[in-house]
Design an enzyme around this catalytic site. Structure first.
Site, short mmCIF file in Angstrom:
data_model
loop_
_atom_site.label_atom_id
_atom_site.label_comp_id
_atom_site.label_asym_id
_atom_site.label_seq_id
_atom_site.Cartn_x
_atom_site.Cartn_y
_atom_site.Cartn_z
N HIS A 1 -9.05 10.26 -0.04
CA HIS A 1 -10.04 9.23 0.68
C HIS A 1 -11.78 9.92 -0.85
CE1 HIS A 1 -7.46 8.89 3.89
NE2 HIS A 1 -7.97 7.45 2.95
N MET B 1 -8.77 3.50 6.23
CA MET B 1 -8.17 3.70 8.49
C MET B 1 -8.77 4.97 8.45
SD MET B 1 -4.81 1.25 7.92
CE MET B 1 -3.63 2.06 7.31
N ARG C 1 -1.19 10.67 6.42
CA ARG C 1 0.30 10.64 7.54
C ARG C 1 0.71 11.97 7.24
NH1 ARG C 1 0.48 5.27 6.56
NH2 ARG C 1 1.25 3.78 8.04
N GLY D 1 -7.82 3.18 -3.83
CA GLY D 1 -5.81 4.40 -4.89
C GLY D 1 -5.28 3.53 -5.56
N LEU E 1 -9.74 10.80 7.27
CA LEU E 1 -9.89 10.98 6.10
C LEU E 1 -9.24 12.22 5.56
CD1 LEU E 1 -13.52 9.45 5.90
CD2 LEU E 1 -11.42 8.60 5.54
N MET F 1 -1.31 13.23 -1.31
CA MET F 1 -2.10 13.93 0.39
C MET F 1 -2.64 11.64 0.84
SD MET F 1 -5.78 15.04 -1.11
CE MET F 1 -5.94 16.90 -1.97
N SER F 2 -2.26 11.84 1.54
CA SER F 2 -1.78 10.58 2.81
C SER F 2 -2.94 11.44 3.78
CB SER F 2 -0.59 10.51 2.53
OG SER F 2 -0.59 9.56 3.69
N ASP G 1 -1.38 3.69 -3.40
CA ASP G 1 -1.06 2.83 -2.24
C ASP G 1 -1.08 1.57 -3.82
OD1 ASP G 1 -1.31 2.89 0.60
OD2 ASP G 1 -2.98 3.81 -0.62
N GLN H 1 -0.47 -2.20 -3.05
CA GLN H 1 -1.50 -2.71 -2.33
C GLN H 1 -2.82 -3.18 -3.40
OE1 GLN H 1 -3.14 -0.97 1.18
NE2 GLN H 1 -4.76 -0.20 0.04
#
Ligand code: AMP
Length: 288
Positions: A37, A30, A189, A149, A33, A186-187, A152, A155
């Protein structure tokens, strides 16, 4: 790097590459990055000839409109990073391109308990929207390998189910969570954390690391697994809940394959946490 915005165009291009026998690795994102990612991209480059990355902030997987509005967008920087890291193809579709007939999900898959618990419970509709877009993307890109990853965790389990249920010819490759030096997962957000929240956020990975140690220790004792895990979970939850500025949604120890409550001493486990820190919702997990 080639950039495609239209399904038809990327499909035509990929068809040509496949005809030449080139394998395709796919990294859906999304955007906003970070190194996490990029670690997926680097892995894809090692295992497949052509790497495709997508950036699409999928509206149907945001149960909270405010979260969608605040989701970081750094598209120019993202493109720079993908160029620097040798990505071959970027797919950057619009909402209209991915949802030409609107957001209704006519072929919704029932993932059962796997999608009802944890994130499913706290983010109603999230996994329906996620599965809807991942299936669409997989049908466009038709990759040989899909890189996701473990950050998540739930997911990637659900995407595994999606692939099985729809019999999609793709191998899912789940990859480890990349962390900041101090342990924070790492995110995208994380950029929304202010200074205080950034410091507080460390509590999540610290508590999970503690849970892991305690589970390992507990396996050497003679008490039953259920009793011990319950105590470990309760202690960790209290610890995290008592941290100033942390609003815990859940902290659970589950079977790593099914997310069911643990029963046996030998099963593979995962400890998962979701909490709001300074108004930012963070998730993390650790395998034991
Ligand atoms: P997102 O852009 O957040 O939807 O994530 C896109 C992909 O990157 C998903 O497969 C995530 O699990 C993965 N990802 C996100 N954060 C990390 C991380 N810290 N380490 C490894 N993979 C990650």
């Amino acid at each position: 790097m080639l950039l495609f915005k239209r399904i038809q165009d990327i499909e035509n291009h990929l068809k040509g590459l496949k005809r030449m026998g080139l394998s395709i690795g796919f990294v859906p994102t999304m955007g906003a990055l970070h190194q996490g990612h990029l670690s997926l991209l680097k892995n894809a480059q090692k295992r497949t000839k052509i790497t495709v990355c997508s950036i699409f902030i999928n509206p149907t997987q945001f149960n909270d409109p405010a979260d969608f509005d605040k989701y970081p967008v750094t598209i120019e920087k993202d493109i720079e990073q993908l160029l620097e890291n040798g990505c071959d193809i970027l797919f950057l579709p619009s909402v209209k391109e991915m949802y030409p007939g609107g957001f209704e999900n006519k072929t919704r898959i029932d993932f059962g308990f796997l999608a009802q618990t944890l994130e499913g419970e706290h983010r109603p509709g999230h996994f329906d929207g996620m599965a809807q877009i991942v299936e669409k993307l997989l049908r466009v890109v038709k990759p040989d390998m899909l890189f996701m990853g473990l950050k998540d965790y739930q997911q990637q389990l659900i995407v595994g189910e999606l692939i099985r249920k729809r019999r999609l010819p793709v191998a899912l490759v789940p990859l480890p969570t990349l962390r900041e030096k101090d342990g924070l997962a790492m995110s995208s957000r994380n950029v929304r954390l202010d200074k205080v929240a950034r410091r507080t956020s460390l509590g999540l990975s610290k508590v999970l690391a503690g849970v892991k140690q305690e589970i390992i220790k507990s396996r050497k004792t003679s008490k039953t697994q259920v009793e011990m895990l319950d105590a470990i979970q309760r202690k960790a939850l209290t610890k995290l809940s008592n941290m100033k500025g942390v609003e815990v949604e859940y902290l659970q120890i589950r079977n790593a394959n099914t997310l069911a409550l643990p029963q046996k001493k030998t099963e593979k486990l995962v400890a998962l946490v979701a909490a709001k820190v300074g108004g930012v919702r963070l998730i993390d997990n650790v395998l034991v």
